[in-house]
Structures are given as structure tokens and as C-alpha cells.
Design a protein around this motif. Structure first.
Motif: not given
Length: 198
Positions: A133-143, A165-177
Motif C-alpha cells: 500500500a505504501l509502495r503504490y502511495d495508497y498511504l503516505d509514508i510520512a504519515e 519497503a520505503k527507505p523512510e520506513l527502513l531508516d525508522f525501524a528497529d529491525l529490518v530483515t
């Protein structure tokens, strides 16, 4: 020195180093966990964590963003175990072919997700396929990131799955796999099967 004695000495040194390292790991917090990548296993891994929470007696919830109402093993089992399970999507985006409907479904899923995340009783909330949903901008990643930063209770884990996954989410996350795609039976003409894909 025998092979067994050398092995025991080596493992004793490793254990001592590991014990020293573990003494410094005392923090605890609710994590933002991102499972992404082109390989299979993102949702499967996330549902495994939900089952761990259930086994510990922790309340948890699931919001599925893209997957539709098709019966799945995970939904049937988790519903029987008392997990709040919300299937908000209408199926894969190539099935609906309706941008406004897809956006509306994603928005409804996100509103449900915010309610579940805000509830401090939920130890883990899984946002399955939200990355699509974030990839297709159905939702705003910043929000989404701003909400997680400001409103996620301190001890609530939030798991976000889906490819790209968007880079903004990867940067914010504690754990990324990132799940890698090495080999998949679909490419050999094998369809999705119960117990493996759903």
C-alpha cells in the motif's frame, strides 16, 4: 590436547565473550519490525511472531492490507486463538484494477491499524502487506512513520510486511530483515498451496 579438549576450550572462550556481551544488553522496548524483500516468508515470519506472542499470553492483532477475503490457514487459526484479525484489502492490486477503491481500502486498513496500535493492551500488531500500500502511495509514508514515532505505545511491537519497503520506513525501524529470492516453485509451474502460501 585432544580434539574434544580443544573444542571445549574454544567453546568456553566463546561463551565467556558472549556472556560479557549479554551483560550490556539490558534495554527493552516495543520494536518496529520490517520484513521486506522479493523472497517468500515475510508474512510467514510475522505470523510466527504473532503465535509466539499468543503462546506468552500477550494480546495481539493483525490488519491485512492487500490480501482479500480468501480463506487462509493463519486467519482461521488466529481467530480461534482470539487474535483480532482484520482483512481490509480486496485482493491483489491487479485483481481490483480500481485505484480509488484500493486507496479507500488501504485508508480503512490504516485507520483500523491506528486504533489497534494505540491500544496499549496489544503487545504486537501486524500490518501485513502494508508495504505494498505504501509502495503504490495508497498511504503516505510520512504519515505512517510520524504516527509510529508519536503514538505507538512504548512496549508495543509493530510488524510491517511486504516487498519494497520505503527507505523512510527502513531508516525508522528497529529491525529490518530482507527476504531473498533464491528459488520458488511458482517459476516451475507450481501454484500456491495451502499450508505453504496460505
Amino acid at each position: 590436547m585432544t580434539e574434544a579438549e580443544r573444542h571445549a576450550e574454544k567453546k568456553a572462550k566463546i561463551k565467556a565473550a558472549r556472556d560479557r556481551m549479554m551483560e550490556t544488553k539490558t534495554g527493552e522496548k516495543g520494536l518496529v519490525i520490517v520484513l521486506t524483500g522479493p523472497g517468500k516468508g515475510k508474512s510467514s515470519s510475522a505470523f510466527g511472531m504473532i503465535l509466539r506472542c499468543v503462546a506468552h499470553g500477550f494480546p495481539c492483532a493483525v490488519v491485512q492490507f492487500i490480501k482479500g477475503g480468501r480463506p487462509t490457514g493463519e486467519r482461521d487459526l488466529l481467530a480461534r486463538l482470539g487474535v483480532a484479525f482484520h482483512t481490509m484489502g480486496e485482493g491483489f492490486t491487479w485483481e481490483t484494477q480500481d485505484l480509488e477503491r484500493d486507496r479507500a481500502a488501504a485508508r480503512a486498513g490504516w485507520e483500523q491499524a491506528k486504533t489497534l496500535i494505540r491500544d496499549p493492551a496489544n503487545r504486537m500488531v501486524l500490518l501485513d502487506e502494508i508495504n505494498i500500500a505504501l509502495r503504490y502511495d495508497y498511504l503516505d509514508i510520512a504519515e505512517v512513520v510520524a504516527f509510529l514515532r508519536a503514538e505507538k505505545p512504548a512496549m508495543t511491537h509493530v510488524v510491517l510486511t511486504g516487498r519494497n519497503a520505503k527507505p523512510e520506513l527502513l531508516d525508522f525501524a528497529d529491525l529490518v530483515t530482507e527476504m531473498g529470492a533464491v528459488k520458488h516453485p511458482f517459476r516451475a509451474g507450481i501454484k500456491a498451496q495451502p499450508g505453504v502460501e496460505f
